[in-house]
Structures are given as C-alpha cells and as structure tokens.
Scaffold this motif. Structure first.
Motif, short mmCIF file in Angstrom:
data_model
loop_
_atom_site.label_atom_id
_atom_site.label_comp_id
_atom_site.label_asym_id
_atom_site.label_seq_id
_atom_site.Cartn_x
_atom_site.Cartn_y
_atom_site.Cartn_z
N VAL A 30 19.06 36.05 32.17
CA VAL A 30 20.23 36.91 32.29
C VAL A 30 21.08 36.44 33.46
N LYS A 31 22.36 36.80 33.42
CA LYS A 31 23.27 36.44 34.50
C LYS A 31 24.04 37.70 34.88
N LEU A 32 24.17 37.94 36.18
CA LEU A 32 24.98 39.04 36.67
C LEU A 32 26.35 38.50 37.05
N VAL A 33 27.39 39.05 36.43
CA VAL A 33 28.76 38.61 36.71
C VAL A 33 29.46 39.75 37.45
N PRO A 34 29.91 39.50 38.67
CA PRO A 34 30.58 40.57 39.42
C PRO A 34 31.82 41.08 38.69
N VAL A 35 32.01 42.39 38.73
CA VAL A 35 33.18 43.04 38.14
C VAL A 35 34.01 43.58 39.30
N ALA A 36 35.26 43.19 39.36
CA ALA A 36 36.14 43.63 40.43
C ALA A 36 36.40 45.13 40.32
N ASP A 37 36.65 45.76 41.45
CA ASP A 37 36.98 47.19 41.44
C ASP A 37 38.20 47.45 40.58
N ASP A 38 39.19 46.58 40.66
CA ASP A 38 40.37 46.67 39.81
C ASP A 38 40.54 45.32 39.10
N PRO A 39 40.00 45.19 37.89
CA PRO A 39 40.04 43.91 37.18
C PRO A 39 41.45 43.35 36.99
N LEU A 40 42.44 44.22 36.78
CA LEU A 40 43.80 43.72 36.59
C LEU A 40 44.34 43.09 37.87
N ASP A 41 44.06 43.71 39.02
CA ASP A 41 44.47 43.10 40.29
C ASP A 41 43.78 41.76 40.48
N ALA A 42 42.50 41.68 40.12
CA ALA A 42 41.77 40.43 40.26
C ALA A 42 42.38 39.34 39.39
N LEU A 43 42.78 39.69 38.17
CA LEU A 43 43.44 38.71 37.29
C LEU A 43 44.79 38.28 37.85
N ARG A 44 45.54 39.24 38.36
CA ARG A 44 46.84 38.89 38.95
C ARG A 44 46.66 37.93 40.12
N ASP A 45 45.68 38.19 40.96
CA ASP A 45 45.41 37.30 42.09
C ASP A 45 44.98 35.92 41.61
N GLU A 46 44.12 35.88 40.60
CA GLU A 46 43.59 34.62 40.09
C GLU A 46 44.70 33.74 39.52
#
Length: 76
Positions: free
Chosen positions: A35-51
C-alpha cells in the motif's frame, strides 16, 4: 524510514516527523505488492493552483494536447 504497526483496532500511527512534513490526511492506494499513503492537501484546489502556477496554457489547451498525444500513442 521507520516501522509502524497497527493497533488492535486497525489504526496506524505515523511518526511526528512524517505528520509534520506531509500533514494529517492521506489517500490509501492499494498496489500489487503493498500500500502507499498519498498525502491529501487541506485544500486540494489550492494545492493544484500552486502546483500549476507557472503553466501558461488553459485547461482546455492542456486537455486537447493530452487527447492528441493519447490518440497518437494509440496509433490513431
């Protein structure tokens, strides 16, 4: 890297250093060999915008390019 074990209720406790670096929410991905644990951002949309802040193409342009690349790879 550290070893962790599930408790009697099936809970996993991550080391403090891991939680501080990656946060408290994870998506569990089942792989053929584990299994793999993938961190989930508190605000995924903000994380995508930053990325993708430095991407100058629109979502439509990116989607069209991805579709064209997929069709080319499939041999159209």
């Amino acid at each position: 890297m550290s070893d962790v074990a599930l408790d009697d209720r099936g809970r996993l406790t991550l080391p403090k250093e891991v939680r501080e670096r990656y946060g408290d929410r994870y998506h569990v991905v089942q792989l053929p060999d584990g299994v793999k644990l993938v961190p989930v951002a508190d605000d995924p949309l903000d994380a995508l915008r930053d990325e993708f802040a430095d991407v100058e193409k629109s979502a439509d342009e990116l989607r069209d390019e991805a579709r064209e690349a997929a069709l080319d790879e499939a041999g159209r």
